[in-house]
Design a protein around this motif. Structure first.
Motif, PDB file in Angstrom:
ATOM      1  N   LEU A 101       0.829  -1.214   0.000  1.00  0.00           N
ATOM      2  CA  LEU A 101       0.000   0.000   0.000  1.00  0.00           C
ATOM      3  C   LEU A 101       0.856   1.253   0.000  1.00  0.00           C
ATOM      4  N   GLN A 102       1.962   1.247   0.740  1.00  0.00           N
ATOM      5  CA  GLN A 102       2.853   2.399   0.774  1.00  0.00           C
ATOM      6  C   GLN A 102       3.436   2.671  -0.613  1.00  0.00           C
ATOM      7  N   ARG A 103       3.830   1.614  -1.332  1.00  0.00           N
ATOM      8  CA  ARG A 103       4.348   1.783  -2.698  1.00  0.00           C
ATOM      9  C   ARG A 103       3.281   2.369  -3.614  1.00  0.00           C
ATOM     10  N   LEU A 104       2.041   1.928  -3.460  1.00  0.00           N
ATOM     11  CA  LEU A 104       0.956   2.463  -4.281  1.00  0.00           C
ATOM     12  C   LEU A 104       0.683   3.928  -3.956  1.00  0.00           C
ATOM     13  N   ILE A 105       0.732   4.285  -2.698  1.00  0.00           N
ATOM     14  CA  ILE A 105       0.551   5.687  -2.295  1.00  0.00           C
ATOM     15  C   ILE A 105       1.651   6.547  -2.887  1.00  0.00           C
ATOM     16  N   GLU A 106       2.887   6.062  -2.819  1.00  0.00           N
ATOM     17  CA  GLU A 106       4.002   6.816  -3.390  1.00  0.00           C
ATOM     18  C   GLU A 106       3.829   7.000  -4.895  1.00  0.00           C
ATOM     19  N   PHE A 107       3.354   5.961  -5.587  1.00  0.00           N
ATOM     20  CA  PHE A 107       3.090   6.084  -7.015  1.00  0.00           C
ATOM     21  C   PHE A 107       2.006   7.125  -7.276  1.00  0.00           C
ATOM     22  N   LEU A 108       0.920   7.067  -6.529  1.00  0.00           N
ATOM     23  CA  LEU A 108      -0.164   8.034  -6.717  1.00  0.00           C
ATOM     24  C   LEU A 108       0.309   9.461  -6.450  1.00  0.00           C
ATOM     25  N   ASP A 109       1.113   9.636  -5.407  1.00  0.00           N
ATOM     26  CA  ASP A 109       1.667  10.971  -5.127  1.00  0.00           C
ATOM     27  C   ASP A 109       2.514  11.453  -6.303  1.00  0.00           C
ATOM     28  N   ALA A 110       3.361  10.564  -6.845  1.00  0.00           N
ATOM     29  CA  ALA A 110       4.201  10.921  -7.985  1.00  0.00           C
ATOM     30  C   ALA A 110       3.346  11.236  -9.206  1.00  0.00           C
ATOM     31  N   LYS A 111       2.298  10.467  -9.421  1.00  0.00           N
ATOM     32  CA  LYS A 111       1.403  10.689 -10.562  1.00  0.00           C
ATOM     33  C   LYS A 111       0.691  12.036 -10.429  1.00  0.00           C
ATOM     34  N   ILE A 112       0.214  12.346  -9.240  1.00  0.00           N
ATOM     35  CA  ILE A 112      -0.455  13.632  -9.000  1.00  0.00           C
ATOM     36  C   ILE A 112       0.519  14.785  -9.245  1.00  0.00           C
ATOM     37  N   THR A 113       1.723  14.661  -8.739  1.00  0.00           N
ATOM     38  CA  THR A 113       2.749  15.697  -8.952  1.00  0.00           C
ATOM     39  C   THR A 113       3.036  15.845 -10.442  1.00  0.00           C
ATOM     40  N   TRP A 114       3.178  14.716 -11.155  1.00  0.00           N
ATOM     41  CA  TRP A 114       3.450  14.739 -12.587  1.00  0.00           C
ATOM     42  C   TRP A 114       2.324  15.428 -13.359  1.00  0.00           C
ATOM     43  N   ILE A 115       1.060  15.109 -13.005  1.00  0.00           N
ATOM     44  CA  ILE A 115      -0.089  15.718 -13.680  1.00  0.00           C
ATOM     45  C   ILE A 115      -0.132  17.217 -13.428  1.00  0.00           C
ATOM     46  N   ASN A 116       0.206  17.632 -12.231  1.00  0.00           N
ATOM     47  CA  ASN A 116       0.176  19.056 -11.872  1.00  0.00           C
ATOM     48  C   ASN A 116       1.388  19.823 -12.388  1.00  0.00           C
ATOM     49  N   ASN A 117       2.373  19.140 -12.965  1.00  0.00           N
ATOM     50  CA  ASN A 117       3.580  19.786 -13.454  1.00  0.00           C
ATOM     51  C   ASN A 117       3.706  19.531 -14.959  1.00  0.00           C
ATOM     52  N   PRO A 118       3.111  20.414 -15.802  1.00  0.00           N
ATOM     53  CA  PRO A 118       3.111  20.163 -17.248  1.00  0.00           C
ATOM     54  C   PRO A 118       4.501  20.145 -17.884  1.00  0.00           C
ATOM     55  N   GLU A 119       5.492  20.724 -17.214  1.00  0.00           N
ATOM     56  CA  GLU A 119       6.850  20.725 -17.779  1.00  0.00           C
ATOM     57  C   GLU A 119       7.534  19.363 -17.666  1.00  0.00           C
ATOM     58  N   ASP A 120       7.081  18.542 -16.753  1.00  0.00           N
ATOM     59  CA  ASP A 120       7.693  17.225 -16.548  1.00  0.00           C
ATOM     60  C   ASP A 120       7.155  16.261 -17.601  1.00  0.00           C
ATOM     61  N   ASN A 121       8.023  15.787 -18.495  1.00  0.00           N
ATOM     62  CA  ASN A 121       7.609  14.896 -19.576  1.00  0.00           C
ATOM     63  C   ASN A 121       7.789  13.417 -19.245  1.00  0.00           C
ATOM     64  N   THR A 122       8.310  13.099 -18.058  1.00  0.00           N
ATOM     65  CA  THR A 122       8.572  11.713 -17.690  1.00  0.00           C
ATOM     66  C   THR A 122       7.533  11.240 -16.656  1.00  0.00           C
TER      67      THR A 122
END
Length: 128
Positions: A101-122
């Motif tokens: 569950l912790q790994r999934l939370i970390e992935f979701l946090d990274a995904k949310i950050t990525w979506i909110n940061n249009p400059e990040d292409n990775t």
């Protein structure tokens, strides 16, 4: 207490209580009244067992595992070797689940950050 009072005291629906009795998870005493279908009389110990069953279900145990666990419970002993082994196994399983569950939370946090940061292409990689 009879089944309706037990149902209320344990928080279990009457149909669930009857199912647990048929499955051998609860073993009420048989009363002297009721003719060919004697009343089932539940005790405080049965309420305690119902709480154990509900906790075990919340942990994801099968009814077969719960039955074995309930059969091993003894108020006079702290724990049988089988119960101790079972508890350790369940604790370890929960630790593994927490890690997943912790790994999934970390992935979701990274995904949310990525979506909110249009400059990040990775985009973040889903954990294996």
């Amino acid at each position: 207490m009879m089944i309706s009072a037990f149902s209320q005291a344990s928080g279990l629906p009457v149909d669930t209580v009857r199912f647990y009795v048929r499955q051998g998870l609860l073993c009420p005493e048989t009363g002297t009244k009721g003719g060919s279908r004697p009343y089932q009389m539940f005790s405080q110990a049965d309420i305690d067992t119902a709480r154990v069953i509900r906790l075990a279900q919340a942990l994801g145990l099968t009814l077969k595992q719960i039955r074995a666990f309930v059969e091993d419970l003894s108020p006079s002993e702290r724990a049988t070797p089988r119960i101790l082994s079972f508890l350790v196994e369940q604790r370890d399983r929960l630790h593994r689940k927490v890690s997943e569950l912790q790994r999934l939370i970390e992935f979701l946090d990274a995904k949310i950050t990525w979506i909110n940061n249009p400059e990040d292409n990775t985009p973040p990689i889903f954990p294996a």
